[in-house]
Write a protein that holds these residues in place. Sequence first.
Motif, PDB file in Angstrom:
ATOM      1  N   TYR A  32      -1.469   7.199  19.166  1.00  0.00           N
ATOM      2  CA  TYR A  32      -0.260   6.861  19.928  1.00  0.00           C
ATOM      3  C   TYR A  32       0.068   7.968  20.931  1.00  0.00           C
ATOM      4  N   LYS A  33      -0.130   9.206  20.499  1.00  0.00           N
ATOM      5  CA  LYS A  33       0.148  10.335  21.392  1.00  0.00           C
ATOM      6  C   LYS A  33      -0.713  10.235  22.649  1.00  0.00           C
ATOM      7  N   ILE A  34      -2.001   9.970  22.434  1.00  0.00           N
ATOM      8  CA  ILE A  34      -2.930   9.866  23.565  1.00  0.00           C
ATOM      9  C   ILE A  34      -2.541   8.686  24.463  1.00  0.00           C
ATOM     10  N   THR A  35      -2.199   7.560  23.840  1.00  0.00           N
ATOM     11  CA  THR A  35      -1.831   6.376  24.627  1.00  0.00           C
ATOM     12  C   THR A  35      -0.540   6.630  25.405  1.00  0.00           C
ATOM     13  N   MET A  36       0.391   7.315  24.762  1.00  0.00           N
ATOM     14  CA  MET A  36       1.646   7.619  25.449  1.00  0.00           C
ATOM     15  C   MET A  36       1.396   8.521  26.658  1.00  0.00           C
ATOM     16  N   ASN A  37       0.496   9.489  26.491  1.00  0.00           N
ATOM     17  CA  ASN A  37       0.126  10.352  27.623  1.00  0.00           C
ATOM     18  C   ASN A  37      -0.478   9.533  28.753  1.00  0.00           C
TER      19      ASN A  37
END
Lengths: 192, 174
Positions: free
Chosen positions: A75-80
């Motif tokens: 999720y962190k990567i997708t949010m970035n």
Amino acid sequence: MWMKNDDELVSEVLKGDQTSFELLLRPYRLGLLNMAYRMTGNREEAKEICQDALIKVYRYLHRYEKGKSFKSWVYKITMNSAYDFLRKKKKSEDIIESQKDLHFATSPNPEQQFLNREIGSKIESCLRNLSPKEKAVFLLRDGDGFSVEETSEILKCSSLSVRTHLSRARKKIRAQFDKVNLGFKKEVNSEV
Amino acid sequence: MKCKKIRHWLPLMVGLDLSEHKVKAVKSHLVKCTGCQQEYDAYVLSLEKTKEWLEEDKQNWEEREWQQAVQNAVKQKKPAISPFAPWPFTKTWAYSLMGVLAAALLFLFVIKPFNLREGIAPESEMFARTQAQLLRSAFQESPQEVVKMTMVLPETGQKIIWIFDKNFDLEVKK
Ligand SMILES: [Zn+2]
């Protein structure tokens, strides 16, 4: 069938087994797509964001620390990727203009299309006044059920900041809600 | 407790995102205050409905789209662990490089000069002159103030004398 956990699947992928990559990401694919969709308001753009995120997840998989939540990491990567996308988009065009023709391109039958449009535009209205950060916090906490701490981890900010933005987001949504809900009821009655 | 304070907490109360004692305070206030209770109910309703709508308006991958997206991701080169891979591997790489560099510097500037001075004539001459000066200055001081160490090289017969002051600092006088 024996189900492998995320960490085991990560090891398989790092050993070179590409099919494990699909198995690893499959459980999160809807969550990620919808997170991206809510951030941009456009399905095609959401897919683009997810594609970018998948590429990064694969490329940097060795950086994932086993034992931590793989879901949060993805999720962190997708949010970035979503933030990067919004930044680029803001430069090139006016966001509000492009959000006018959201949701409607993909539904096959007219009845479903009408329903989707209605619900879609209601959510759009509710989320309209939220800043990207408020939207992100709201979607992670209330949409995907992450805890405040997990949300702060994903967005790389403090829990206090998460609470502040969450509070603002819920206030704005509550303010928009009555307008939207009332308008929708009227519209449905007049259709019938 | 004042309504203003309670209402400030209400947006977080709906998701129980407050500390335990605040949750207790809000709960006990809501029992007594209809206005705040109504406000709270409105928050609950708006949140529940919005969540419901989010659920109903969920987008889905077409299987073909999803498989394609995964294929595009794994098409890149394997996420293999190579010495040139990014963190943490470059870190290890960088640390070992720094170590080698530090060792090289240590050898060049700290260890090597003593060996060089043995062999190279002009330098050892200079060294000898410095020694003589130091020796002279050492004798001018009181004997308790300085410490003297002498080493005689058996091959050349050359003497190396270190003179330290009472703080064990090498003293160089010009
Ligand atoms: Zn009150």
